[in-house]
Design an enzyme around this catalytic site. Structure first.
Site, short mmCIF file in Angstrom:
data_model
loop_
_atom_site.label_atom_id
_atom_site.label_comp_id
_atom_site.label_asym_id
_atom_site.label_seq_id
_atom_site.Cartn_x
_atom_site.Cartn_y
_atom_site.Cartn_z
N HIS A 227 0.86 -1.20 0.00
CA HIS A 227 0.00 0.00 0.00
C HIS A 227 0.89 1.24 0.00
O HIS A 227 1.77 1.40 0.84
CB HIS A 227 -0.91 -0.03 1.23
CG HIS A 227 -1.93 1.06 1.26
ND1 HIS A 227 -3.10 1.00 0.52
CD2 HIS A 227 -1.97 2.23 1.95
CE1 HIS A 227 -3.81 2.09 0.76
NE2 HIS A 227 -3.15 2.86 1.61
N MET B 1 0.48 11.69 -0.62
CA MET B 1 -0.13 12.87 0.01
C MET B 1 0.51 14.13 -0.56
O MET B 1 1.72 14.18 -0.77
CB MET B 1 0.10 12.83 1.53
CG MET B 1 -0.42 11.55 2.18
SD MET B 1 -0.26 11.63 3.95
CE MET B 1 -0.71 9.95 4.40
N HIS C 180 -2.72 4.69 -3.16
CA HIS C 180 -3.81 5.44 -2.53
C HIS C 180 -3.52 6.93 -2.71
O HIS C 180 -2.66 7.47 -2.03
CB HIS C 180 -3.88 5.03 -1.04
CG HIS C 180 -4.87 5.81 -0.24
ND1 HIS C 180 -4.90 5.75 1.14
CD2 HIS C 180 -5.86 6.65 -0.61
CE1 HIS C 180 -5.87 6.55 1.58
NE2 HIS C 180 -6.45 7.11 0.55
N GLY D 205 -4.15 11.19 6.21
CA GLY D 205 -3.05 12.14 6.39
C GLY D 205 -1.91 11.61 7.24
O GLY D 205 -0.78 12.03 7.07
N PHE D 206 -2.23 10.69 8.14
CA PHE D 206 -1.21 10.23 9.08
C PHE D 206 -1.39 8.75 9.42
O PHE D 206 -2.53 8.28 9.48
CB PHE D 206 -1.27 11.05 10.38
CG PHE D 206 -1.14 12.52 10.13
CD1 PHE D 206 0.10 13.12 9.97
CD2 PHE D 206 -2.28 13.31 10.00
CE1 PHE D 206 0.21 14.47 9.69
CE2 PHE D 206 -2.19 14.67 9.72
CZ PHE D 206 -0.93 15.25 9.57
N GLY D 207 -0.28 8.07 9.66
CA GLY D 207 -0.33 6.72 10.19
C GLY D 207 -0.50 6.76 11.70
O GLY D 207 -0.39 7.83 12.33
N SER E 242 1.35 0.98 10.90
CA SER E 242 2.08 0.90 12.18
C SER E 242 1.97 -0.48 12.82
O SER E 242 2.88 -0.89 13.54
CB SER E 242 1.58 1.98 13.14
OG SER E 242 0.17 1.97 13.23
C1 DX5 Z 1 -3.55 7.33 6.25
C2 DX5 Z 1 -3.06 6.30 5.28
C3 DX5 Z 1 -2.94 4.92 5.83
C4 DX5 Z 1 -1.98 4.79 6.99
C5 DX5 Z 1 -2.39 3.63 7.83
O1 DX5 Z 1 -3.88 8.50 5.58
O2 DX5 Z 1 -3.92 6.23 4.16
O3 DX5 Z 1 -2.61 4.00 4.80
O4 DX5 Z 1 -0.65 4.60 6.58
O5 DX5 Z 1 -1.57 3.60 8.93
P1 DX5 Z 1 -1.99 2.80 10.25
O6 DX5 Z 1 -2.19 1.36 9.87
O7 DX5 Z 1 -0.82 3.02 11.16
O8 DX5 Z 1 -3.26 3.42 10.76
ZN ZN Z 2 -3.71 4.58 2.68
#
Ligand code: DX5
Ligand code: ZN
Length: 234
Positions: free
Chosen positions: A39, A43, A73, A149-151, A209
């Site tokens: 994946h 961004m 994505h 936007g963030f993991g 994560s």
């Molecule tokens: C967030 C991303 C996700 C993110 C998922 O905007 O699209 O793909 O990396 O990260 P986790 O699994 O840590 O929530």
């Molecule tokens: Zn994603």
């Protein structure tokens, strides 16, 4: 729960949580550990308040994925100009957020015309009516279970009801003779919640994560697969 028994489970680790200084190595390690797709979160600091990677990096990791798909994505606005670039860079799936494209039907066709699988992504508050007239143009529907936007964010529980609703729509579409559509979920997916997410109808699971934060990728992926499959055993 109407997900077919034995439906294939796809695990798609998100590179967002990988070590970017060793990206090729990380890709090979996670695939050797049993992942299905990679994946790839794009961004643009416009559609989402963060900035990641583009087609050049996609092309660089393509050399490391073998026959596995790169699941791109797109969290970018506008969308169309960047689609051919990612297709040329080796994307297998390209998904975008409908509100980021002026002409959703055209963008979906553009993705397929470039030989990729096409997906639509729904933020937690994005209504499902965007699906109403394009089901035949989709290979994948991606529900965000966090705001993009963030993991490392927590899974938003209302995603489960939304997944059930989309699963019903997909099953109805397939029963009426339509093509199969994968149902993917992205954000806060972990070994301890994947079973209920699979029970709600998802078959494709993004996890950043939960996998890259851990020392043993194979152990996490195996646990996720076992928990997701447990749903089909009742
Ligand atoms: C967030 C991303 C996700 C993110 C998922 O905007 O699209 O793909 O990396 O990260 P986790 O699994 O840590 O929530
Ligand atoms: Zn994603």
């Amino acid at each position: 729960m109407t997900t077919p028994r034995n439906a294939p489970i796809t695990i798609a680790p998100s590179l967002l949580s990988a070590d970017f200084a060793r990206l090729g190595e990380e890709v090979r390690a996670v695939l050797a550990a049993g992942a299905d797709w990679i994946h790839f979160d794009v961004m643009d600091n416009h559609y989402v308040p963060n900035l990641t990677v583009g087609p050049l990096v996609c092309e660089a990791i393509k050399l490391h994925v073998g026959a596995h798909l790169i699941d791109v994505h797109l969290m970018v606005e506008p969308v169309d100009a960047i689609v051919p670039m990612f297709a040329r860079a080796g994307a297998g799936v390209i998904s975008f957020h409908p509100e980021a494209s002026r002409h959703v039907d055209r963008t979906l066709a553009l993705i397929r015309d470039h030989g990729c699988l096409a997906g639509l992504v729904f933020n937690p508050a994005t209504p499902l009516h965007w699906l109403d007239h394009v089901m035949d143009k989709l290979d994948l529907i991606l529900l965000m279970s966090v705001n993009p936007g963030f993991g490392g964010q927590s899974f938003i529980p209302s995603t489960l009801a939304k997944l059930r609703e989309v699963r019903t729509r997909i099953d109805r579409h397939v029963a009426a003779g339509g093509q199969p559509i994968k149902l993917e979920v992205d954000g806060g997916v972990k070994p301890d919640n994947i079973r209920s997410i699979a029970a709600a109808g998802a078959d494709t699971f993004v996890a950043g994560s939960a996998i890259f934060g851990k020392p043993d990728y194979a152990a996490v992926i195996k646990e996720m697969r076992t928990q997701a499959a447990a749903n089909f055993l009742g």
